[in-house]
Design a protein around this motif. Structure first.
Motif, PDB file in Angstrom:
ATOM      1  N   HIS A   1       0.854  -1.191   0.000  1.00 30.83           N
ATOM      2  CA  HIS A   1       0.000   0.000   0.000  1.00 30.83           C
ATOM      3  C   HIS A   1       0.892   1.244   0.000  1.00 30.83           C
ATOM      4  O   HIS A   1       1.965   1.238   0.598  1.00 30.83           O
ATOM      5  N   THR A   2       0.420   2.278  -0.679  1.00 30.94           N
ATOM      6  CA  THR A   2       1.147   3.547  -0.731  1.00 30.94           C
ATOM      7  C   THR A   2       0.248   4.651  -0.205  1.00 30.94           C
ATOM      8  O   THR A   2      -0.922   4.732  -0.577  1.00 30.94           O
ATOM      9  N   VAL A   3       0.801   5.488   0.662  1.00 26.55           N
ATOM     10  CA  VAL A   3       0.064   6.616   1.223  1.00 26.55           C
ATOM     11  C   VAL A   3       0.758   7.905   0.802  1.00 26.55           C
ATOM     12  O   VAL A   3       1.966   8.066   0.989  1.00 26.55           O
ATOM     13  N   LEU A   4      -0.015   8.808   0.214  1.00 24.45           N
ATOM     14  CA  LEU A   4       0.471  10.140  -0.161  1.00 24.45           C
ATOM     15  C   LEU A   4      -0.126  11.135   0.819  1.00 24.45           C
ATOM     16  O   LEU A   4      -1.346  11.305   0.862  1.00 24.45           O
ATOM     17  N   THR A   5       0.719  11.760   1.618  1.00 26.12           N
ATOM     18  CA  THR A   5       0.199  12.697   2.609  1.00 26.12           C
ATOM     19  C   THR A   5       0.593  14.122   2.246  1.00 26.12           C
ATOM     20  O   THR A   5       1.742  14.499   2.298  1.00 26.12           O
TER      21      THR A   5
ATOM     22  N   PRO B   1      -7.360   2.765  -6.108  1.00 25.20           N
ATOM     23  CA  PRO B   1      -7.714   3.266  -4.776  1.00 25.20           C
ATOM     24  C   PRO B   1      -7.621   2.236  -3.658  1.00 25.20           C
ATOM     25  O   PRO B   1      -7.513   2.605  -2.495  1.00 25.20           O
ATOM     26  N   ASP B   2      -7.649   0.960  -3.977  1.00 20.80           N
ATOM     27  CA  ASP B   2      -7.491  -0.051  -2.923  1.00 20.80           C
ATOM     28  C   ASP B   2      -6.053  -0.133  -2.419  1.00 20.80           C
ATOM     29  O   ASP B   2      -5.817  -0.543  -1.291  1.00 20.80           O
ATOM     30  N   SER B   3      -5.098   0.270  -3.269  1.00 21.85           N
ATOM     31  CA  SER B   3      -3.690   0.159  -2.891  1.00 21.85           C
ATOM     32  C   SER B   3      -3.006   1.506  -2.691  1.00 21.85           C
ATOM     33  O   SER B   3      -1.814   1.561  -2.398  1.00 21.85           O
ATOM     34  N   VAL B   4      -3.752   2.587  -2.851  1.00 21.21           N
ATOM     35  CA  VAL B   4      -3.190   3.939  -2.693  1.00 21.21           C
ATOM     36  C   VAL B   4      -4.166   4.780  -1.879  1.00 21.21           C
ATOM     37  O   VAL B   4      -5.367   4.761  -2.134  1.00 21.21           O
ATOM     38  N   THR B   5      -3.642   5.513  -0.906  1.00 23.02           N
ATOM     39  CA  THR B   5      -4.450   6.432  -0.099  1.00 23.02           C
ATOM     40  C   THR B   5      -3.878   7.835  -0.243  1.00 23.02           C
ATOM     41  O   THR B   5      -2.661   8.017  -0.215  1.00 23.02           O
ATOM     42  N   ILE B   6      -4.759   8.816  -0.379  1.00 22.08           N
ATOM     43  CA  ILE B   6      -4.351  10.220  -0.455  1.00 22.08           C
ATOM     44  C   ILE B   6      -4.958  10.976   0.720  1.00 22.08           C
ATOM     45  O   ILE B   6      -6.144  10.857   1.001  1.00 22.08           O
ATOM     46  N   LEU B   7      -4.128  11.771   1.372  1.00 22.96           N
ATOM     47  CA  LEU B   7      -4.579  12.710   2.395  1.00 22.96           C
ATOM     48  C   LEU B   7      -4.115  14.094   1.951  1.00 22.96           C
ATOM     49  O   LEU B   7      -2.930  14.387   1.994  1.00 22.96           O
ATOM     50  N   PRO B   8      -5.020  14.943   1.470  1.00 21.55           N
ATOM     51  CA  PRO B   8      -4.594  16.245   0.961  1.00 21.55           C
ATOM     52  C   PRO B   8      -4.059  17.151   2.066  1.00 21.55           C
ATOM     53  O   PRO B   8      -4.437  17.029   3.228  1.00 21.55           O
TER      54      PRO B   8
END
Length: 187
Positions: free
Chosen positions: A61-65, A90-97
């Protein structure tokens, strides 16, 4: 073993197709700061290397914060879209703007529909207010392999000469309950 990749503060910059009127606000100061300092730190070549490294490492999983874009210009969002889609679904990547993703009023709002699948909580953690305006979806919770990915967003437009974010009382209150619940579930 579960592998999590965390990327933050990409500050993708592009003024392509921008007009001078687009800089008659706080973007002018942000552009000057980018031109004088940040252009050496935030280069497209680094983004290409990041993508190559992610493809090689293949994290679960990848998270972009925060701060995918720098000035909330339309072409910055187009480039950020390409980068996000190249990383996965979207199941393997999360974005938090972050605050730069909402650098000016309306910046993130015009773009949030494309990123919302990457920001949405799992079904059993969706807050009642999710159907409301953009920022009501935070804090968000995604469970991946007994790991709780819990995110808040500081993406709010602020006054000229400032590039700050704020989490806010509602998110803080909801976060306390989410953390308590996740702890009770052993996540």
């Amino acid at each position: 073993m579960y592998t999590l990749a965390h990327l933050s503060d990409l500050h993708i910059f592009s003024s392509k197709d921008s007009r001078p009127v687009d800089f008659l606000n706080k973007r002018l100061f942000g552009f000057l700061k980018w031109r004088l300092q940040r252009h050496a730190e935030h280069r497209n070549a680094i983004l290409v290397q990041l993508l190559e490294d992610l493809r090689h490492k293949q994290p679960d999983h990848t998270v972009l914060t925060g701060d995918l874009v720098h000035l909330s210009l339309p072409d910055e969002y187009r480039k950020a879209d390409y980068f996000v889609q190249a990383m996965g679904n979207p199941d393997s990547v999360t974005i938090l703007p972050g605050n730069h993703d909402a650098y000016i009023r309306g910046g993130l709002e015009r773009h949030i529909n494309k990123w919302s699948p990457y920001m949405r909580s799992d079904e059993n953690f969706r807050p009642a207010g999710e159907a409301h305006a953009n920022y009501q979806i935070f804090p968000m919770v995604r469970i991946r392999n007994e790991v709780a990915l819990i995110g808040v967003s500081s993406a709010i437009p602020c006054s000229p000469l400032l590039a700050v974010g704020e989490v806010g009382n509602r998110q803080q209150r909801d976060l306390a309950e989410i953390l308590r619940t996740a702890g009770q579930q052993g996540l």
